[in-house]
Enzyme design. Structure first.
Site, PDB file in Angstrom:
ATOM      1  N   LYS A  54      -1.969  -9.580  -8.509  1.00 32.21           N
ATOM      2  CA  LYS A  54      -3.050 -10.773  -8.206  1.00 32.21           C
ATOM      3  C   LYS A  54      -4.561  -9.423  -8.780  1.00 32.21           C
ATOM      4  O   LYS A  54      -4.519  -8.194  -8.669  1.00 32.21           O
ATOM      5  CB  LYS A  54      -3.850 -10.803  -6.933  1.00 32.21           C
ATOM      6  CG  LYS A  54      -4.001  -9.627  -5.907  1.00 32.21           C
ATOM      7  CD  LYS A  54      -4.315  -9.703  -4.645  1.00 32.21           C
ATOM      8  CE  LYS A  54      -4.242  -8.467  -3.988  1.00 32.21           C
ATOM      9  NZ  LYS A  54      -3.746  -8.392  -2.410  1.00 32.21           N
ATOM     10  N   LYS A  97      -9.348  -4.662  -6.964  1.00 27.48           N
ATOM     11  CA  LYS A  97      -9.960  -3.214  -6.556  1.00 27.48           C
ATOM     12  C   LYS A  97      -8.762  -2.058  -6.891  1.00 27.48           C
ATOM     13  O   LYS A  97      -9.152  -1.306  -7.692  1.00 27.48           O
ATOM     14  CB  LYS A  97     -10.575  -3.126  -4.955  1.00 27.48           C
ATOM     15  CG  LYS A  97     -11.627  -3.532  -5.445  1.00 27.48           C
ATOM     16  CD  LYS A  97     -12.148  -3.491  -3.887  1.00 27.48           C
ATOM     17  CE  LYS A  97     -13.234  -4.790  -2.827  1.00 27.48           C
ATOM     18  NZ  LYS A  97     -13.293  -4.543  -2.004  1.00 27.48           N
ATOM     19  N   LYS A 139       0.760  -1.568  -0.130  1.00 32.91           N
ATOM     20  CA  LYS A 139       0.130   0.045   0.114  1.00 32.91           C
ATOM     21  C   LYS A 139       0.983   1.570   0.023  1.00 32.91           C
ATOM     22  O   LYS A 139       0.868   2.374  -0.813  1.00 32.91           O
ATOM     23  CB  LYS A 139      -0.969   0.146   1.390  1.00 32.91           C
ATOM     24  CG  LYS A 139      -1.939  -0.770   1.625  1.00 32.91           C
ATOM     25  CD  LYS A 139      -3.310   0.050   0.143  1.00 32.91           C
ATOM     26  CE  LYS A 139      -4.565  -0.575  -0.379  1.00 32.91           C
ATOM     27  NZ  LYS A 139      -5.626  -2.039   0.759  1.00 32.91           N
TER      28      LYS A 139
END
Ligand code: AMP
Ligand code: TRP
Length: 344
Positions: free
Chosen positions: A212, A215, A114
């Site tokens: 992967k 979103k 992140k």
């Protein structure tokens, strides 16, 4: 008493088929076994770590509640609620944070991903220690605390099982560490939660089989709300591997293997039978059929969701009722915890 099972999903955007095949579908199947006392919640506090706009967050919360119900979660069988409605969760999060070494939080893969997300992939690999410290220093503290809140979510209901996708395993291991620490110091209180994975614990992106489906990278996602035309376009564009054989080989043919996984999960056919069926066929033939499989699979979900959209009051009521039930269980745990740690 039935063992407790819990999971949450962040209302951080539309759900994709990775969320569905890796988590939500499993929630429904596990609920329907009748073997567990199930809790499913909207992890709205976790979604705050991405600093969403207020209007987007509220829309996403309702949308996710509709996804839960359209997928088959049933308020008669499961406790369905919004995380932020459980005030005592904050107390447990704080107590657990006092048992957490900061270094454990800094080494979490999700945290590092992140924090480094704004950087280009090539820059991430050669980042210096000084630069990394600088970026971490500027990131919001909620991102670092994320696993402590998640552990509190799990422990406050004395959970035994947690159905999640593979990307959450490290967070679960962290929660287990906290259980051992807490129980070791204050006596048996919590249970070490065990993960429950599906056959598709890590669906890969349609535009890059090495990443992967996520979103935060919408270009490679197939969303549960996508119309048949959009699905057709996305599957047509999905990357494939060199060669032309429809063969499952996740190492050498990661793209087609990923598409085969989707086929397998949605058509309920084994990889072997898919290989056999498409032995002399082309990627194009396979993709055409896969599109039909996906469209048919998502159709009942999409129909139910359309109906639910007209009933926002009913959805709010379900969430309120769920929160009222969860709150009572959470409070009982907190009383026990406070006594055990000497907060008389
Ligand atoms: P999130 O959207 O991060 O709240 O994730 C909701 C659930 O979906 C979690 O249990 C994740 O582990 C799972 N999940 C997310 N992405 C994928 C994926 N690409 N494949 C399988 N499961 C996933
Ligand atoms: N971190 C999870 C995710 O991104 C969401 C989540 C929050 C969760 N708290 C949880 C999942 C507790 C399982 C149990 O997917």
């Amino acid at each position: 008493m039935k063992p407790i099972l819990i999971s949450g999903i962040q209302p951080s955007g539309k759900l994709h088929i990775g969320n569905y095949l890796g988590a939500l579908k499993n929630f429904v199947d596990l609920q329907n076994t009748g073997r567990y006392q199930c809790y499913f919640f909207i992890a709205d506090l976790h979604a705050l770590t991405e600093n969403p706009e207020a209007k987007d967050l509220s829309v996403n919360i309702i949308n996710l509640a509709m996804d839960f119900l359209a997928a088959g979660l049933d308020p008669k069988k499961s406790i369905i609620f919004q995380q932020s409605k459980i005030q005592s969760l904050q107390e447990l999060k704080w107590i657990l944070s006092t048992l957490t070494p900061v270094s454990e939080l800094m080494r979490m893969t999700a945290f590092k991903e992140k924090v480094l997300q704004p950087l280009k992939l090539s820059d991430r690999k050669k980042i210096t220690k000084e630069k990394l410290d600088e970026i971490i220093g500027k990131s919001n503290f909620g991102l670092a605390e994320y696993p402590v809140l998640m552990a509190a979510d799990i422990l406050i209901y004395k959970t035994e099982f947690v159905p999640v996708g593979e990307d959450q395993l490290q967070h679960l291991e962290f929660a287990r560490m906290l259980v051992r620490k807490f129980n070791g110091k204050f006596g048996e209180t919590f249970i070490e939660p065990k993960p429950l994975l599906t056959e598709v614990p890590r669906l890969m992106s349609l535009d890059n089989p090495n990443k992967k489906m996520s979103k935060s990278l919408p270009a490679g996602c197939l969303f549960l709300d996508d119309s048949p035309e959009i699905i057709r376009g996305k599957i047509k564009k999905a990357v494939t591997d060199s060669g032309r054989e429809i063969k499952y080989d996740s190492k050498n043919k990661p793209a087609i293997s990923n598409l085969m996984k989707i086929y397998q999960a949605m058509a309920g056919q084994s990889i072997k039978s898919i290989e056999k069926k498409y032995k002399d066929k082309s990627y194009g033939d396979f993709k055409k059929d896969l599109t039909e499989v996906i469209v048919a699979y998502l159709s009942p979900f999409q129909k139910t969701k359309k109906r639910l959209k007209a009933q926002p009051q009913k959805i709010m009521k379900i969430l309120e009722t769920g929160a009222a039930k969860a709150r009572i269980v959470a409070q009982v745990t907190m009383e026990e915890v406070k006594k055990k740690i000497g907060l008389i």
